[in-house]
Design an enzyme around this catalytic site. Sequence first.
Site, PDB file in Angstrom:
ATOM      1  N   GLU A   1       0.826  -1.213   0.000  1.00 53.78           N
ATOM      2  CA  GLU A   1       0.000   0.000   0.000  1.00 53.78           C
ATOM      3  C   GLU A   1       0.855   1.256   0.000  1.00 53.78           C
ATOM      4  O   GLU A   1       1.768   1.408   0.812  1.00 53.78           O
ATOM      5  CB  GLU A   1      -0.931   0.007   1.215  1.00 53.78           C
TER       6      GLU A   1
ATOM      7  N   LYS B   1      -1.521  -1.173  -3.700  1.00 52.18           N
ATOM      8  CA  LYS B   1      -2.751  -0.976  -2.935  1.00 52.18           C
ATOM      9  C   LYS B   1      -3.052   0.520  -2.808  1.00 52.18           C
ATOM     10  O   LYS B   1      -2.209   1.296  -2.338  1.00 52.18           O
ATOM     11  CB  LYS B   1      -2.579  -1.613  -1.549  1.00 52.18           C
TER      12      LYS B   1
ATOM     13  N   THR C   1      -8.517  -0.555  -2.130  1.00 54.01           N
ATOM     14  CA  THR C   1      -8.914  -0.886  -0.769  1.00 54.01           C
ATOM     15  C   THR C   1      -9.825   0.197  -0.191  1.00 54.01           C
ATOM     16  O   THR C   1     -10.158   1.165  -0.867  1.00 54.01           O
ATOM     17  CB  THR C   1      -7.648  -1.075   0.098  1.00 54.01           C
TER      18      THR C   1
END
Length: 316
Positions: free
Chosen positions: A95, A131, A155
């Site tokens: 991420e 992410k 996400t």
Amino acid sequence: MNQLHALQKFTTIVADSGNVHEIMQYKPTDATTNPSLILKTIFIPQYKHLISDAINYGKKNGSSEKDKISQASDKILVNIGSEILKYIPGRVSSEIDARISFNTKLCIFKAKKIINMYEVLGIPRSKILIKLAATWECIQAAKELEKDDIKCNLTLLFSFAQAKACAEAGVFLISPFVGRIYDWYFDNNFIKKYHPSNDPGVLSVKKIYRYYKKYNYTTIIMGASFRNVDQILELAGCDYLTISPVLLEKLQRNSDPVVRKLVIGDTATRSTSIITESNFRWEHNQDQMAVEKLSDGIRQFSSDQDKLEKILHSMF
């Protein structure tokens, strides 16, 4: 056969962890990380050399004190992701900084940088999912990154508008947050009598699943953020499920039968209309839960990124 093995017959299991000991124990296909999980792992003794390497990387490549910390932070993400990939056959989700979730160009730049850092280590981009928070800006970034064969995991997905926009953008994978949706409805006293089949987080994923399969969207649905095993079992048959080690252990210890709940039904031709930015923002805005949880999730991940950088600063 335990429930974890039974579930793996029709759902790809992903470990929601950055700890290789936990990943080795449950043998998932993929693994996901986020700033909160990275923050938890930096003091694991087994990762000490990875952190030291990241600090040295930051010192060598940073142009200023702030940039050195940023470089080290990126390197930690890549180092831990690389370590995880030694123990799984599939992909790891890495991420990027949640603080740039409303800047498409910066998301693209950061994603390409992370991919390049992995490739320098000999890890192909096919093993990485970048992410991103499911904001309009990040969805557009994912659309552009796909042109360079960079796959993304969108996400913090809470609304159907987010799911539609991701599908139309050709996003590789989405992560609807079952548990956080449930939390909002519970905290606001909308849940009177609970059963997994009427759990609002579960129902959200089921709606997305039916829509994607009906219209032949290829975007993978990965249920995430579970609060209990019942939520997981109610989504048996979902493309992917990312599960915390605590719940993986419960599934592994239970041998009760697992029944597939999600199946692909009839398909249909998609509409030619595409969701526009204004339509996306309006539809998403109509879902109070989604607005609050997306905003809160970005703040939480940003806060953990700040904490990580403060720790790194003390190490320089």
